[in-house]
Design an enzyme around this catalytic site. Structure first.
Site, PDB file in Angstrom:
ATOM      1  N   LEU A 196     -90.627  -5.970 -54.101  1.00 30.21           N
ATOM      2  CA  LEU A 196     -90.254  -7.304 -54.572  1.00 30.21           C
ATOM      3  C   LEU A 196     -90.907  -8.360 -53.690  1.00 30.21           C
ATOM      4  CD1 LEU A 196     -86.400  -6.794 -55.112  1.00 30.21           C
ATOM      5  CD2 LEU A 196     -88.182  -6.772 -56.869  1.00 30.21           C
ATOM      6  N   ASP A 197     -91.152  -9.538 -54.282  1.00 30.48           N
ATOM      7  CA  ASP A 197     -91.627 -10.673 -53.491  1.00 30.48           C
ATOM      8  C   ASP A 197     -90.610 -10.994 -52.399  1.00 30.48           C
ATOM      9  OD1 ASP A 197     -93.700 -10.844 -55.317  1.00 30.48           O
ATOM     10  OD2 ASP A 197     -92.754 -12.442 -56.483  1.00 30.48           O
ATOM     11  N   ARG A 198     -91.075 -11.625 -51.340  1.00 29.76           N
ATOM     12  CA  ARG A 198     -90.215 -11.940 -50.198  1.00 29.76           C
ATOM     13  C   ARG A 198     -88.942 -12.686 -50.624  1.00 29.76           C
ATOM     14  NH1 ARG A 198     -90.142 -12.689 -44.665  1.00 29.76           N
ATOM     15  NH2 ARG A 198     -89.128 -14.590 -43.928  1.00 29.76           N
TER      16      ARG A 198
ATOM     17  N   THR B  28     -87.605 -12.815 -53.699  1.00 35.83           N
ATOM     18  CA  THR B  28     -86.881 -12.179 -54.809  1.00 35.83           C
ATOM     19  C   THR B  28     -85.908 -11.174 -54.195  1.00 35.83           C
ATOM     20  OG1 THR B  28     -88.729 -12.426 -56.345  1.00 35.83           O
ATOM     21  CG2 THR B  28     -87.099 -10.742 -56.865  1.00 35.83           C
TER      22      THR B  28
ATOM     23  N   ARG C  46     -92.567 -14.407 -63.010  1.00 40.00           N
ATOM     24  CA  ARG C  46     -92.751 -15.815 -62.664  1.00 40.00           C
ATOM     25  C   ARG C  46     -93.898 -16.420 -63.462  1.00 40.00           C
ATOM     26  NH1 ARG C  46     -93.178 -15.412 -56.256  1.00 40.00           N
ATOM     27  NH2 ARG C  46     -93.127 -17.702 -56.394  1.00 40.00           N
TER      28      ARG C  46
END
Length: 283
Positions: A129-131, A133, A223
């Site tokens: 996951l993105d930082r 998220t 996103r």
């Protein structure tokens, strides 16, 4: 680490291993640095299996990268067995080290957990996951388990978007890197295929809540796709202008898969974090 199986149908061991989706590369590594054992006796892939034989596959030992620094930071484990460690990632924690955030990643926290509990495996990131998220991240305890899990997990996210989205939809736009940016992505005819579906859960005056299914796994897919249809995520200042949250309103809510070793059907959920729940009471 070793895998245990009981034989239910006579066949060559080579054929049995193929049925378990063990690749030629993995089998070569097992031959060199592991072992194939049937009824406590070492064998080759040419061994003829019979009913009720017990197979042990001893996987090659693995060692963590010297660039990783084990971290005893907080770790919320949702599920763990001999093969998998599945955790809840808080927003603001990187899944793996990066140039901007070189230490205290989730990967390094899981590595410390393994070391502290004398685990023989090392963590392999199956889902990331993105930082900023939050939600479920899956780690495998060996490269072979990682291989067996790849592409086999159904993932559901929940997000908050700006505007009133339709009740449901499918977003099918290819995604590529944007210009020379190492971070930002964009919809582009020259990009890789990307498919997202969603169902609206709640509408308010100026925002909506949606359950989202990823059918591909492109960087920033949710996103980028919601921005492309005119509904950027709340709090996402990279792909929009909304600042009602300090991060994008995106959470990995649920995963579903068949365990690659036990065959058990597993469904796990992770409640959204406080910042999302404070914005939308229904969460």
């Amino acid at each position: 680490m070793k895998l245990l199986y009981k034989v239910h149908e006579p066949m060559l061991l080579r054929e049995f291993l193929q049925h378990q989706h063990i690749s030629k590369k993995s089998l070569s590594a097992i031959k060199q640095n592991g072992a194939l054992v049937v009824n406590d006796n070492p064998v080759t892939v040419r061994y003829q299996l019979v009913l009720d034989d017990i197979i042990e596959i001893h996987l090659p030992e693995e060692f963590p990268s010297a660039s990783l620094t084990p971290s005893d930071g907080p770790l919320n484990i949702l599920y763990e067995d001999d093969y998998l460690c599945i955790v809840s990632k808080a927003p603001g924690v990187s899944t793996m080290p990066s140039m901007l955030h070189p230490h205290d990643s989730l990967l390094e926290r899981v590595l410390a957990h393994f070391i502290n509990h004398d685990e023989t495996g090392i963590p392999h990131i199956v889902t990331r996951l993105d930082r900023n998220t939050s939600g479920i991240v899956v780690f495998a305890k060996h490269q072979l388990i990682h291989h067996l899990m790849t592409g086999k997990i159904s993932k559901t996210y929940v997000c908050i978007v700006c505007g009133k989205i339709p009740l449901s939809g499918v977003i099918d736009y290819p995604i590529s890197r944007k210009g020379d940016s190492i971070i930002e992505r964009q919809v582009s005819a020259n990009g890789k295929a990307a498919l997202t579906s969603y169902v609206a859960l709640h509408h308010s005056d100026d925002y909506s809540v949606a359950a989202v299914k990823l059918h591909t796994g492109r960087t920033h897919q949710i996103r980028v796709h919601f921005q492309a249809i005119g509904y950027p995520l709340a709090g996402d200042t990279l792909y929009g202008k909304d600042k009602r949250l300090s991060r994008q309103a995106l959470h990995a809510l649920q995963i579903e898969f068949v365990h690659p070793i036990t065959g058990v059907h597993i469904v796990l959920q992770d409640s959204p974090y406080k910042d999302l729940r404070s914005l939308i009471p229904m969460l």
